[in-house]
Design a protein around this motif. Structure first.
Motif, short mmCIF file in Angstrom:
data_model
loop_
_atom_site.label_atom_id
_atom_site.label_comp_id
_atom_site.label_asym_id
_atom_site.label_seq_id
_atom_site.Cartn_x
_atom_site.Cartn_y
_atom_site.Cartn_z
N GLY A 181 0.79 -1.23 0.00
CA GLY A 181 0.00 0.00 0.00
C GLY A 181 0.81 1.27 0.00
N CYS A 182 2.10 1.19 -0.38
CA CYS A 182 2.96 2.37 -0.44
C CYS A 182 3.42 2.58 -1.88
N TYR A 183 3.17 3.77 -2.41
CA TYR A 183 3.43 4.04 -3.82
C TYR A 183 4.23 5.34 -3.96
N HIS A 184 5.03 5.40 -5.03
CA HIS A 184 5.98 6.51 -5.20
C HIS A 184 5.78 7.22 -6.53
N ILE A 185 5.97 8.53 -6.50
CA ILE A 185 5.93 9.31 -7.72
C ILE A 185 7.31 9.92 -7.98
N PRO A 186 7.60 10.34 -9.20
CA PRO A 186 8.91 10.93 -9.49
C PRO A 186 9.19 12.17 -8.64
N ALA A 187 10.42 12.29 -8.20
CA ALA A 187 10.84 13.47 -7.44
C ALA A 187 11.19 14.60 -8.40
N PRO A 188 11.05 15.85 -7.96
CA PRO A 188 11.43 17.00 -8.80
C PRO A 188 12.94 17.18 -8.83
N TYR A 189 13.61 16.18 -9.36
CA TYR A 189 15.07 16.05 -9.37
C TYR A 189 15.55 16.46 -10.76
N THR A 190 15.95 17.69 -10.89
CA THR A 190 16.21 18.26 -12.22
C THR A 190 17.35 17.55 -12.95
N TYR A 191 18.35 17.10 -12.24
CA TYR A 191 19.52 16.49 -12.88
C TYR A 191 19.21 15.11 -13.48
N ARG A 192 18.33 14.37 -12.82
CA ARG A 192 17.94 13.04 -13.30
C ARG A 192 16.45 12.86 -13.07
N ASN A 193 15.67 12.73 -14.12
CA ASN A 193 14.25 12.48 -13.98
C ASN A 193 13.72 11.77 -15.22
N PRO A 194 12.63 11.03 -15.11
CA PRO A 194 12.13 10.24 -16.26
C PRO A 194 11.59 11.09 -17.39
N PHE A 195 11.40 12.39 -17.16
CA PHE A 195 10.85 13.26 -18.19
C PHE A 195 11.95 13.94 -19.02
N ASN A 196 13.21 13.77 -18.59
CA ASN A 196 14.33 14.48 -19.22
C ASN A 196 14.08 15.98 -19.28
N GLU A 197 13.51 16.50 -18.20
CA GLU A 197 13.16 17.91 -18.12
C GLU A 197 14.17 18.64 -17.24
N THR A 198 14.77 19.70 -17.77
CA THR A 198 15.77 20.44 -17.01
C THR A 198 15.25 21.77 -16.47
N ASP A 199 14.04 22.15 -16.86
CA ASP A 199 13.43 23.36 -16.33
C ASP A 199 12.72 23.02 -15.02
N THR A 200 13.15 23.64 -13.92
CA THR A 200 12.64 23.25 -12.60
C THR A 200 11.14 23.49 -12.46
N ALA A 201 10.64 24.59 -13.02
CA ALA A 201 9.21 24.89 -12.91
C ALA A 201 8.38 23.89 -13.70
N LYS A 202 8.84 23.56 -14.92
CA LYS A 202 8.11 22.58 -15.74
C LYS A 202 8.16 21.20 -15.09
N LEU A 203 9.32 20.86 -14.54
CA LEU A 203 9.46 19.56 -13.89
C LEU A 203 8.51 19.45 -12.70
N ALA A 204 8.38 20.53 -11.93
CA ALA A 204 7.45 20.52 -10.79
C ALA A 204 6.04 20.20 -11.25
N GLN A 205 5.62 20.79 -12.35
CA GLN A 205 4.28 20.55 -12.87
C GLN A 205 4.11 19.12 -13.37
N LEU A 206 5.15 18.57 -13.97
CA LEU A 206 5.08 17.18 -14.42
C LEU A 206 4.96 16.22 -13.24
N CYS A 207 5.70 16.51 -12.18
CA CYS A 207 5.62 15.65 -10.98
C CYS A 207 4.26 15.78 -10.31
N LEU A 208 3.71 16.98 -10.28
CA LEU A 208 2.37 17.17 -9.72
C LEU A 208 1.32 16.44 -10.55
N ALA A 209 1.50 16.45 -11.85
CA ALA A 209 0.57 15.71 -12.73
C ALA A 209 0.68 14.22 -12.46
#
Length: 451
Positions: free
Chosen positions: A177-205
């Motif tokens: 019952g414990c589940y994980h979402i991507p962290a707003p980790y700009t250097y390494r993330n599954p979205f290959n997103e380097t913009d911190t604001a955009k990455l935050a929105q992707l993680c929230l989504a």
């Protein structure tokens, strides 16, 4: 006390160290620290260094905080121990609870449940979250969400919401019952997103999507560090935690702020939640609450959550969690003195100023040394350097090389912490400009030695 030869001979032979492989400790015996003064420590050979680790994120006031030491000694003379389980309490713990109410009032937190440390606090917070929903008639809310790269201690529930495989795989299966979402980790993330604001929105989504997939009515709480610490000092964009707060509120999910590291000034604000302008439902703290001088922790509870427990008439609001040393009078006395000194010195302001200086100096290393892949910080005295053997592929640097950096930095006057391919810096909040320069010079020597 035995002489230094005896201590060196038996170093790591009869002691297993936390977060270390026993074979590594035998092959590379740990530094034997025998003294601490101000923000510096001294090893068994008399070598003195600035402690850029701050004990373990917890010695915010350094090693010479006389008021805390005196409070511990005085309380040992008066009442060295008594339980606060139902029916008894003590004067120190009552006074501390009122001080914490005042300290955390801007965070909307007014009740304290005392523990023996950070892992205990996380465990209690997660249990209280499930109990809260049961008291409200939503017994189906039992799941937890958290961030990958997040760290929440070593107890079974805390390990289950941990987002780092290093703290999980050896002990699986953990709690369901414990589940994980991507962290707003700009250097390494599954979205290959380097913009911190955009990455935050992707993680929230991703959070919204996971909630929808799991069914909001099955989720008890989302737990997060306002700035991820042990995962490599990962500060989110300023929109992230407020976004998490809004999503949790909309879906009836409790927000637990794990502030075992960030509370009491480390981020340059009194709490990490306050740093982002967020009021959590529950907040865990420990470490700096006693400056590391006594094992102690707390779970702070919001008025809204407290009301559900305190108005319960079924008896099911009784808290079935607690520890032998919950509300220990010596720990409470230490925390009282520590909180007074923390506020008197306004350490959050020095953390902000010296953190800016440290981050600026670390950023310069990225221009100077190819092995520095990423520099993270900028929010008080929480900084990290991620070392790579190749910037293009971001291949983590090998253990031997980062070990050499660590050893050379130590020889040149700074104790640093290595975690994987990260160098993590979390010095006491009372260090001076010169201490920061010492740390930077020591790191410079470490990098030059392997560059």
């Amino acid at each position: 006390m035995h002489d230094s030869n005896f201590l060196k001979e038996h170093n790591a032979r009869h002691l297993w160290h936390p977060m270390a492989h026993p074979a590594d400790s035998l092959a590379n015996p740990p530094e034997i620290v025998v003294g601490g003064d101000g923000v510096e420590i001294t090893d068994i050979d008399g070598h003195r260094t600035v402690d850029a680790v701050g004990g373990l994120w917890n010695v915010n006031l350094g090693y010479s905080c006389a008021p805390v030491k005196q409070a511990i000694a005085a309380q040992l003379e008066k009442l060295p121990y008594y339980s606060i389980f139902r029916g008894t309490t003590n004067d120190a713990v009552i006074e501390l609870s009122t001080m914490l109410r005042d300290f955390f009032e801007p965070d909307g937190l007014s009740r304290a449940f005392f523990t023996s440390g950070g892992s205990d606090s996380v465990e209690v917070a997660l249990r209280l979250a499930r109990q809260y929903h049961k008291l409200r008639g939503e017994a189906g809310r039992v799941k937890f969400l958290s961030l990958k790269k997040g760290y929440h201690g070593t107890h079974t529930l805390g390990a289950s919401v941990n987002g780092n495989a290093n703290f999980r795989t050896a002990y699986e299966p953990l709690m369901p019952g414990c589940y994980h979402i991507p962290a707003p980790y700009t250097y390494r993330n599954p979205f290959n997103e380097t913009d911190t604001a955009k990455l935050a929105q992707l993680c929230l989504a991703a959070l919204e999507d996971e909630i929808k997939f799991q069914d909001p009515g099955t989720i008890a709480a989302f737990i997060m560090e306002p700035i991820l610490g042990a995962g490599g000092v990962i500060p989110p964009h300023e929109s992230f935690m407020p976004g998490v707060r809004e999503i949790c509120s909309r879906h009836g999910i409790l927000l637990i702020a794990d502030e075992v590291i960030t509370a009491f000034g480390r981020t340059g604000s009194w709490t990490g939640s306050r740093h982002w302008g967020v009021r959590p439902d529950l907040l865990t703290c420990a470490k700096a609450i006693t400056n590391g001088y006594f094992p102690f922790g707390a779970v702070m509870v919001s008025d809204g959550v407290a009301e559900v427990f305190e108005k319960d008439e079924t008896g099911k609001g009784a808290i079935g969690s607690g520890y032998t040393y919950s509300g220990h009078p010596v720990g409470a006395a230490a925390a009282i003195a520590c909180l007074k000194e923390t506020e008197r010195l306004q350490v959050k302001d020095n953390a902000a100023a010296r953190g800016e200086q440290l981050f600026k100096g670390l950023t310069a290393f990225k221009q100077k040394y190819e092995l520095v892949g990423d520099v993270r910080g900028g929010h008080g005295l929480m900084c990290a350097l991620e070392l790579v053997s190749d910037r293009a592929s971001k291949t983590p640097i090998d253990k031997k090389t980062i070990g050499s950096v660590h050893r050379t930095a130590y020889e040149n006057g700074a104790m640093i912490r290595v975690s994987g391919n990260n160098i993590i810096l979390s010095p006491p909040l009372v260090l001076t400009e010169q201490h920061v320069n010492t740390v930077l010079n020591a790191l410079d020597a470490g990098f030059a030695a392997v560059a």
